[in-house]
Design an enzyme around this catalytic site. Structure first.
Site, PDB file in Angstrom:
ATOM      1  CG  MET A  92      -1.820   1.237   1.240  1.00  0.00           C
ATOM      2  SD  MET A  92      -2.790   1.390   2.747  1.00  0.00           S
ATOM      3  CE  MET A  92      -1.495   1.590   3.972  1.00  0.00           C
ATOM      4  CB  CYS A  93       1.065   3.855  -2.319  1.00  0.00           C
ATOM      5  SG  CYS A  93       1.361   5.547  -2.653  1.00  0.00           S
TER       6      CYS A  93
END
Lengths: 251, 251
Positions: B1-2
């Site tokens: 996840m960013c």
């Protein structure tokens, strides 16, 4: 067409943008629209400067379940300023740890106030200049968030100084009260349980009231032009400033 | 996840939120997300504090044609502050007649700066306090919008004073430059014509580059974690502040 619509209620109220009128006027390609509504202290702002017939934002908000106690909407016919996103009402600033929302209907001529403090316009409209000046002067008059009556008194002193330059119908809210200032055209209705109609509407928007309201439910709706003929809409007088809290008019 | 993604380009670039990863994580019900992007001097802000699986805003922006030279996005796992609209990044303030956008990844412990001027938090996160303090100190250091190198120098003096309190990875933009400050984790890539891939993506978002770019096209993408394995992502060092203009790194 309704240029300004404000809503102040003691219970969350549904609002739907239909944009039917917009679509009819789409040939003009100069309408913009904006809606700001509070969710608690948080604020959502949906604006677009494109014709509603083509705007992806318009397509989105037709289906967005807007539900709020504090709503300010604006349908724009550009008078000053290029048609651009940064010139589209409502405008938002933060003051005393609250978001403030402002929408203006009218035209201020040669209005270039001295903005020497913390609020500067991003776009080039008379409206945003007026908003920045109001915020600047409120901040100057009060070190922190004052009471609603105190705010109203300060605004009542400030508004005429701007209105001297032209038409200055405006709506202003910080998510608790809604101020409405009239120089030419602004009407309001106070609705109480049981509501006469389940809806208020014109060609562009629909305000949906709960079918089963409680005896405590109160909603104030402030618009440029009355939206119904079977209710008592009160016209604000030129120079009048009204303030609404919990769906009722104060003072 | 960013957690953070920033984009700075010399030509408008497409960004799509897919939210696939979000949907998988929806059981947690604690993710929020936000995206801010400039259109000229104007700014659009789409945020939500609900799980993306249920959020009507998420449904909307999946289909919204985001196209901008300056984008800041944030995917939030709440560390401090209630999960509420007013606590959702990016945050926005106006300074010197420009909108400023800020998103933070990290956690600041016992961080309660003296906010004695014109910027106060609406919500109750460490991140918004840090942003308000940055804005306050920038305003104190410069009477009007300074040059990008001057701003960078001031920010380089301010950031460590906050970073002392914990993890302070942030992205900041005023629609011209993008500043990225790293204390633990932030990577960037500079893309130039011809782009190696037409897309950059992770489970939550996709950056779409024009299939037919021109030799002048340049895009800087700054993220928490690299989005590709076949490109040279540069890791910022702890304490490093980078600034990007027209899709390139300055200095």
């Amino acid at each position: 067409m309704c240029q300004l619509l404000g809503l102040n209620a003691n219970t969350p109220t549904d609002l739907v943008f239909s944009f039917t009128g917009f679509a009819h006027r789409a040939v003009e390609h100069r309408d913009g629209f904006g809606i700001a509504f509070f969710e608690g202290a948080g604020l959502r702002l949906f604006v677009d400067h494109q014709s509603a017939a083509e705007s992806p934002v318009a397509a989105m908000i037709r289906h967005y379940p807007i539900r709020s106690r504090h709503i300010v909407t604006h349908i724009r016919k550009a008078t000053q300023g290029r048609v651009a996103l940064e010139n589209t009402h409502p405008f938002v600033r933060e003051l005393w740890g609250r978001y403030w929302v402002f929408a203006h209907n009218g035209n201020l001529v040669d209005y270039h106030p001295k903005l020497h403090a913390s609020f500067h316009p991003v776009g080039d409209t008379d409206s945003e200049r007026a908003f920045c000046w109001l915020m600047q002067e409120l901040a100057k008059n009060h070190a922190r968030m004052p009471s609603i009556p105190d705010l109203t008194q300060t605004l009542a002193e400030l508004a005429p100084q701007i209105a001297r330059h032209g038409t200055f119908n405006f709506l202003l809210s910080q998510g608790e009260a809604l101020w409405a200032h009239c120089t030419t055209q602004l009407h309001y209705v106070l609705r109480r349980h049981p509501f006469a109609d389940a809806q208020l509407q014109d060609a562009d928007l629909t305000v949906d009231f709960a079918e089963h309201t409680t005896p405590q439910d109160r909603v104030a709706v402030i618009v440029t032009e009355p939206l119904t003929t079977n209710e008592t809409w009160v016209a604000l007088a030129p120079g009048e400033l009204a303030v609404f809290v919990d769906g009722d008019r104060l003072g």
